[in-house]
Design an enzyme around this catalytic site. Structure first.
Site, PDB file in Angstrom:
ATOM      1  N   GLU A 124       0.815  -1.212   0.000  1.00 46.71           N
ATOM      2  CA  GLU A 124       0.000   0.000   0.000  1.00 46.71           C
ATOM      3  C   GLU A 124       0.850   1.265   0.000  1.00 46.71           C
ATOM      4  O   GLU A 124       0.561   2.221  -0.727  1.00 46.71           O
ATOM      5  CB  GLU A 124      -0.949  -0.015   1.201  1.00 46.71           C
ATOM      6  CG  GLU A 124      -2.050  -1.055   1.043  1.00 46.71           C
ATOM      7  CD  GLU A 124      -2.999  -1.076   2.218  1.00 46.71           C
ATOM      8  OE1 GLU A 124      -4.204  -0.859   2.013  1.00 46.71           O
ATOM      9  OE2 GLU A 124      -2.529  -1.329   3.353  1.00 46.71           O
ATOM     10  N   GLU A 144      -5.152  -9.456   2.963  1.00 51.36           N
ATOM     11  CA  GLU A 144      -6.038  -9.240   4.106  1.00 51.36           C
ATOM     12  C   GLU A 144      -7.236 -10.187   4.150  1.00 51.36           C
ATOM     13  O   GLU A 144      -7.778 -10.458   5.220  1.00 51.36           O
ATOM     14  CB  GLU A 144      -6.526  -7.787   4.114  1.00 51.36           C
ATOM     15  CG  GLU A 144      -5.470  -6.766   4.515  1.00 51.36           C
ATOM     16  CD  GLU A 144      -4.544  -6.379   3.363  1.00 51.36           C
ATOM     17  OE1 GLU A 144      -3.639  -5.550   3.584  1.00 51.36           O
ATOM     18  OE2 GLU A 144      -4.734  -6.902   2.231  1.00 51.36           O
TER      19      GLU A 144
END
Length: 270
Positions: A124, A144
Site C-alpha cells: 500500500e 487481508e
C-alpha cells in the site's frame, strides 16, 4: 541520521525510530527511508505514524530533491503488525490511510524500491509512491482476505485506478500474489530489473529526476494527483494554468536558454 537532526522547524520529530532509519546524502540531494526490522521488515502502528512525520519533514528539507523508500535484506516488507490491529483504538485505525498516503502528499518525487515480499501495508505504501522499482524476486500482494479483512490503507482503491476492477478483484478477493514482471506488464511497477541491479537502477532514477527543474517536477506531481479523477476538460484547463505559471519561472527561462545554447540546464527551483 536521527530525525531530530533533519532541521525541520515546525515539527517535534521522533528520535527512537520504530523499525526504520533515515539517511540523507546532501551532495546527491537524496534521502533514503530504509525499513529495517529483519527478516521481513514488519511495519508497526507506531512506525506508520513516524513514517508520515518523516515524509513531511523530508518534504520541508531543502537539502532533499528525491526520496527513496527501500528496505534492508531480501524482503521489502511482509506487511503490518497483525496483532497491532486488535490492540489499536478505532481512532488510531482511522488514521492508517492518511499515514500511508504521505508519499503521495509529499511534493517531491518518491521512489519505492523493493525486492522479495511486498505485502499488505508494504504494498500500500509503495502504491502511494510515484515510482515503483521491482525485481524478478518481488512479490506484491494484499493478503487481508486471509485474515477476514480488506485492505485498509488505500491499497485496493489505488490498485483499481492502475489496473482496473477485474484485476483488482483477482488480487484482493483471492489474496493473489503477483510477481515483479507481471506487475510491470500490468502497469503497477515502473520498472522490473534483475535483482542484483535494483540499487543501480534506483541510483540512476534518482539522478535522472534530480536533473529536472524541481519546480516543474512539483507542479507535474501535484497536477497529475489533483486531476486523476477529473473530467478531461477540467484536467486540460488545470494543465493550461500550471503551464502558464511555469512560463514565468526562472527555471523555464534557463531551460530554454540551455536548449538553444546546447548545454545542460542549471535549474534552481525558482
Amino acid at each position: 541520521m536521527k530525525l531530530n537532526e533533519l532541521g525541520h522547524p515546525a515539527l517535534a520529530l521522533p528520535v527512537d525510530l520504530d523499525g526504520f532509519s533515515v539517511h540523507i546524502d546532501a551532495k546527491r540531494e537524496r534521502a533514503d527511508i530504509v525499513l529495517a526490522r529483519p527478516p521481513f521488515n514488519v511495519i508497526s502502528m507506531r512506525g506508520r505514524e513516524q513514517l508520515r512525520i518523516t515524509f513531511e519533514a523530508l518534504d520541508a528539507d531543502a537539502r532533499v530533491r528525491v526520496i527513496v523508500l527501500r528496505a534492508e535484506g531480501e524482503h521489502f516488507s511482509s506487511g503490518g503488525d497483525i496483532r497491532g490491529f486488535l490492540e489499536a483504538s478505532p481512532e488510531h485505525v482511522s488514521k492508517l490511510a492518511w499515514n500511508v498516503a504521505a508519499p503521495t502528499r509529499c511534493s517531491k518525487p518518491v521512489i519505492a524500491a523493493g525486492r522479495g515480499y511486498c505485502f499488505g501495508v508494504g504494498f500500500e505504501i509503495s502504491l502511494a509512491c510515484d515510482f515503483r522499482l521491482a525485481t524478478e524476486t518481488t512479490l506484491y500482494a494484499l493478503p487481508e482476505q486471509k485474515l477476514g479483512q480488506i485492505p485498509g490503507s488505500g491499497g485496493s482503491a489505488r490498485l483499481q485506478k492502475m489496473v482496473g476492477i477485474t484485476r483488482t478483484k483477482d488480487i484482493v478477493m483471492r489474496s493473489r500474489r503477483i510477481g515483479g514482471r507481471q506487475a510491470f506488464d500490468w502497469g503497477v511497477a515502473t520498472e522490473c530489473v534483475p535483482d542484483a541491479e535494483l540499487e543501480s537502477a534506483t541510483d540512476a532514477l534518482v539522478d535522472e529526476l534530480r536533473s529536472f527543474s524541481p519546480l516543474a517536477q512539483r507542479t507535474a506531481k501535484k497536477l497529475l494527483n489533483d486531476t486523476e479523477d477529473s473530467p478531461l476538460s477540467i484536467a486540460i484547463e488545470l494543465e493550461g494554468h500550471c503551464y502558464s505559471r511555469l512560463r514565468s519561472s526562472e527555471d523555464f527561462r534557463e531551460g530554454v536558454e540551455a536548449f538553444h545554447g546546447k548545454r545542460r540546464a542549471n535549474f534552481t527551483g525558482k
